[in-house]
Scaffold this motif. Structure first.
Motif, PDB file in Angstrom:
ATOM      1  N   MET A  34     -36.845  -4.064 -29.234  1.00 45.65           N
ATOM      2  CA  MET A  34     -36.937  -5.182 -28.312  1.00 45.65           C
ATOM      3  C   MET A  34     -38.118  -5.042 -27.363  1.00 45.65           C
ATOM      4  N   SER A  35     -38.868  -3.938 -27.422  1.00 49.65           N
ATOM      5  CA  SER A  35     -39.943  -3.682 -26.473  1.00 49.65           C
ATOM      6  C   SER A  35     -41.105  -4.652 -26.646  1.00 49.65           C
ATOM      7  N   ASP A  36     -41.178  -5.367 -27.803  1.00 45.77           N
ATOM      8  CA  ASP A  36     -42.285  -6.284 -28.025  1.00 45.77           C
ATOM      9  C   ASP A  36     -41.970  -7.694 -27.522  1.00 45.77           C
ATOM     10  N   PHE A  37     -40.828  -7.883 -26.888  1.00 48.92           N
ATOM     11  CA  PHE A  37     -40.487  -9.201 -26.350  1.00 48.92           C
ATOM     12  C   PHE A  37     -41.468  -9.592 -25.251  1.00 48.92           C
ATOM     13  N   GLU A  38     -41.818 -10.876 -25.240  1.00 49.93           N
ATOM     14  CA  GLU A  38     -42.751 -11.363 -24.228  1.00 49.93           C
ATOM     15  C   GLU A  38     -42.372 -12.784 -23.824  1.00 49.93           C
ATOM     16  N   LEU A  39     -42.301 -13.024 -22.516  1.00 48.77           N
ATOM     17  CA  LEU A  39     -42.107 -14.388 -22.034  1.00 48.77           C
ATOM     18  C   LEU A  39     -43.416 -15.148 -22.225  1.00 48.77           C
ATOM     19  N   LYS A  40     -43.335 -16.285 -22.896  1.00 51.48           N
ATOM     20  CA  LYS A  40     -44.534 -17.063 -23.166  1.00 51.48           C
ATOM     21  C   LYS A  40     -44.325 -18.514 -22.749  1.00 51.48           C
ATOM     22  N   HIS A  41     -45.444 -19.203 -22.520  1.00 53.40           N
ATOM     23  CA  HIS A  41     -45.380 -20.636 -22.258  1.00 53.40           C
ATOM     24  C   HIS A  41     -46.559 -21.307 -22.933  1.00 53.40           C
ATOM     25  N   LYS A  42     -46.258 -22.296 -23.751  1.00 54.53           N
ATOM     26  CA  LYS A  42     -47.291 -23.085 -24.413  1.00 54.53           C
ATOM     27  C   LYS A  42     -47.825 -24.102 -23.413  1.00 54.53           C
ATOM     28  N   ALA A  43     -49.101 -24.019 -23.089  1.00 58.28           N
ATOM     29  CA  ALA A  43     -49.701 -24.928 -22.114  1.00 58.28           C
ATOM     30  C   ALA A  43     -49.593 -26.377 -22.583  1.00 58.28           C
ATOM     31  N   THR A  44     -49.312 -27.266 -21.649  1.00 61.21           N
ATOM     32  CA  THR A  44     -49.154 -28.695 -21.974  1.00 61.21           C
ATOM     33  C   THR A  44     -50.496 -29.400 -21.817  1.00 61.21           C
ATOM     34  N   ASN A  45     -51.317 -29.267 -22.827  1.00 65.20           N
ATOM     35  CA  ASN A  45     -52.669 -29.840 -22.775  1.00 65.20           C
ATOM     36  C   ASN A  45     -52.755 -31.241 -23.377  1.00 65.20           C
ATOM     37  N   CYS A  53     -35.258 -18.178 -23.272  1.00 67.54           N
ATOM     38  CA  CYS A  53     -35.748 -16.812 -23.058  1.00 67.54           C
ATOM     39  C   CYS A  53     -35.736 -16.455 -21.567  1.00 67.54           C
ATOM     40  N   LYS A  54     -36.142 -17.417 -20.722  1.00 69.65           N
ATOM     41  CA  LYS A  54     -36.108 -17.187 -19.276  1.00 69.65           C
ATOM     42  C   LYS A  54     -34.676 -16.974 -18.792  1.00 69.65           C
ATOM     43  N   SER A  55     -33.775 -17.819 -19.292  1.00 67.70           N
ATOM     44  CA  SER A  55     -32.378 -17.749 -18.875  1.00 67.70           C
ATOM     45  C   SER A  55     -31.751 -16.409 -19.246  1.00 67.70           C
ATOM     46  N   TYR A  56     -32.024 -15.942 -20.462  1.00 59.97           N
ATOM     47  CA  TYR A  56     -31.454 -14.660 -20.892  1.00 59.97           C
ATOM     48  C   TYR A  56     -32.112 -13.481 -20.181  1.00 59.97           C
ATOM     49  N   THR A  57     -33.369 -13.636 -19.811  1.00 61.29           N
ATOM     50  CA  THR A  57     -34.033 -12.586 -19.029  1.00 61.29           C
ATOM     51  C   THR A  57     -33.385 -12.483 -17.647  1.00 61.29           C
ATOM     52  N   GLU A  58     -33.055 -13.632 -17.048  1.00 58.09           N
ATOM     53  CA  GLU A  58     -32.335 -13.642 -15.767  1.00 58.09           C
ATOM     54  C   GLU A  58     -30.947 -13.023 -15.928  1.00 58.09           C
ATOM     55  N   TYR A  59     -30.287 -13.345 -17.027  1.00 62.89           N
ATOM     56  CA  TYR A  59     -28.954 -12.806 -17.340  1.00 62.89           C
ATOM     57  C   TYR A  59     -29.011 -11.278 -17.380  1.00 62.89           C
ATOM     58  N   LEU A  60     -30.022 -10.752 -18.074  1.00 60.77           N
ATOM     59  CA  LEU A  60     -30.185  -9.299 -18.168  1.00 60.77           C
ATOM     60  C   LEU A  60     -30.439  -8.678 -16.796  1.00 60.77           C
ATOM     61  N   ALA A  61     -31.235  -9.367 -15.979  1.00 57.86           N
ATOM     62  CA  ALA A  61     -31.524  -8.860 -14.628  1.00 57.86           C
ATOM     63  C   ALA A  61     -30.249  -8.783 -13.795  1.00 57.86           C
ATOM     64  N   LYS A  62     -29.386  -9.776 -13.918  1.00 56.01           N
ATOM     65  CA  LYS A  62     -28.126  -9.781 -13.171  1.00 56.01           C
ATOM     66  C   LYS A  62     -27.199  -8.659 -13.634  1.00 56.01           C
ATOM     67  N   ILE A  63     -27.227  -8.367 -14.921  1.00 53.27           N
ATOM     68  CA  ILE A  63     -26.437  -7.239 -15.441  1.00 53.27           C
ATOM     69  C   ILE A  63     -26.978  -5.931 -14.872  1.00 53.27           C
ATOM     70  N   ASP A  64     -28.298  -5.785 -14.882  1.00 52.27           N
ATOM     71  CA  ASP A  64     -28.922  -4.563 -14.376  1.00 52.27           C
ATOM     72  C   ASP A  64     -28.685  -4.377 -12.876  1.00 52.27           C
ATOM     73  N   GLU A  65     -28.601  -5.498 -12.156  1.00 51.19           N
ATOM     74  CA  GLU A  65     -28.348  -5.435 -10.709  1.00 51.19           C
ATOM     75  C   GLU A  65     -26.883  -5.167 -10.381  1.00 51.19           C
ATOM     76  N   GLY A  66     -26.022  -5.364 -11.384  1.00 50.72           N
ATOM     77  CA  GLY A  66     -24.591  -5.194 -11.153  1.00 50.72           C
ATOM     78  C   GLY A  66     -23.895  -6.468 -10.708  1.00 50.72           C
ATOM     79  N   ASN A 108     -34.046 -12.023 -28.325  1.00 51.16           N
ATOM     80  CA  ASN A 108     -35.038 -11.795 -29.366  1.00 51.16           C
ATOM     81  C   ASN A 108     -35.007 -12.919 -30.404  1.00 51.16           C
ATOM     82  N   ASP A 109     -33.788 -13.369 -30.754  1.00 48.70           N
ATOM     83  CA  ASP A 109     -33.655 -14.504 -31.673  1.00 48.70           C
ATOM     84  C   ASP A 109     -34.324 -15.736 -31.097  1.00 48.70           C
ATOM     85  N   GLU A 110     -34.067 -16.006 -29.809  1.00 49.55           N
ATOM     86  CA  GLU A 110     -34.616 -17.200 -29.174  1.00 49.55           C
ATOM     87  C   GLU A 110     -36.140 -17.146 -29.126  1.00 49.55           C
ATOM     88  N   ALA A 111     -36.694 -15.971 -28.929  1.00 51.43           N
ATOM     89  CA  ALA A 111     -38.152 -15.818 -28.921  1.00 51.43           C
ATOM     90  C   ALA A 111     -38.734 -16.158 -30.299  1.00 51.43           C
TER      91      ALA A 111
END
Length: 211
Positions: free
Chosen positions: A1-12, A140-153, A185-188
Motif C-alpha cells: 500500500m506504500s505506493d498509494f497517492e492522493l491525486k486530482h485531475k485538473a479541471t481544464n 480516496c480522500k474519505s478513506y484517508t480521513e477514516y484511517l487518520a481517525k483510526i490512528d488518532e483513536g 487501494n481499490d478506489e485509487a
C-alpha cells in the motif's frame, strides 16, 4: 500500500468542470446526511459507487452487440469494478449495521443515481467516466480521513469482518485499518482507470465497438 497517492485531475476542459461539479454536488448531499460518521457514510458512498460500472458495462455490452465489434475487455473490466464496489458495500454493512431507515435511504439513493448516471452516460460517456474518476478521488480522500481517525483513536480499530478477511485473503487477526487500506487501494485503481477511460474518448483511443 506504500505506493498509494492522493491525486486530482485538473479541471481544464468544460467536460471536466461539469463532471467535477456533479461530483461536488454528490459530496455535498453525502455530507448532509452523515458528515464524519465514516462507516455509515461509506455505506452510502459504496452504494452509489457500485452503480457506474454496472450501468457502463450494460451500455457497452449492448453497443458491442449492435455494432458486432469487439470491446477489447472494457465490459468485463467495468463489471468487475461494479462487483468490487458491491463487496465494499457488503463489508461496510457488516461494520455499520445500518437501521431500516438508513437502508431505505440507501435504496432511494441508488434508485435516483441509476437514473441520473444512465442519462449522463447516454449523453456523454466521457463525462460519465470523468464523474466516476472524480468521485473516486473523493472516496480516496474519505478513506484517508477514516484511517487518520483510526490512528488518532477517534474511531475504534475493531476486528475486521470475516467477509473482508475472506475477500481480501487477510490474516485471521486482521483489523479494520487493514481493510480500509485495501478498500482505499481499490478506489485509487478505479479512480485512475475511469480517468483513463475518459481520456480515451478525447484521444479516440477507443475499442472497436465505441468507434
Amino acid at each position: 500500500m506504500s505506493d498509494f497517492e492522493l491525486k486530482h485531475k485538473a479541471t481544464n476542459k468544460i467536460s471536466e468542470k461539469i463532471a467535477y461539479k456533479i461530483t461536488q454536488c454528490l459530496k455535498f448531499l453525502l455530507n448532509i446526511f452523515y458528515g464524519s460518521k465514516y462507516a455509515k457514510r461509506a455505506v452510502i458512498l459504496e452504494t452509489i459507487a457500485a452503480v457506474p460500472g454496472m450501468v457502463a458495462g450494460m451500455f457497452n455490452h449492448l453497443k458491442a452487440l449492435r455494432r458486432m465489434k469487439d470491446d477489447q475487455g472494457w465490459i468485463q473490466e467495468l463489471l468487475s469494478e461494479a462487483e468490487n464496489e458491491r463487496m465494499h458495500l457488503m463489508i461496510f454493512l457488516d461494520i455499520a449495521k445500518p437501521r431500516w431507515i438508513e437502508r431505505l435511504l440507501v435504496l432511494l439513493g441508488q434508485a435516483v443515481f441509476i437514473i441520473v448516471y444512465s442519462l449522463i452516460y447516454l449523453l456523454s460517456s466521457k463525462i460519465a467516466h470523468r464523474v466516476v474518476g472524480y468521485f473516486e478521488e473523493e472516496a480516496c480522500k474519505s478513506y484517508t480521513e477514516y484511517l487518520a481517525k483510526i490512528d488518532e483513536g477517534a474511531v475504534e480499530n475493531e476486528i475486521a469482518p470475516q467477509i473482508a478477511i475472506d475477500y481480501y485473503q487477510l490474516p485471521s487477526d486482521a483489523m479494520l485499518r487493514d481493510v480500509i487500506l485495501q478498500i482505499r487501494n481499490d478506489e485509487a485503481k478505479h479512480r485512475d482507470r475511469n480517468h483513463s477511460f475518459a481520456d480515451a474518448y478525447e484521444t479516440h483511443d477507443l475499442p472497436a465497438h465505441q468507434r
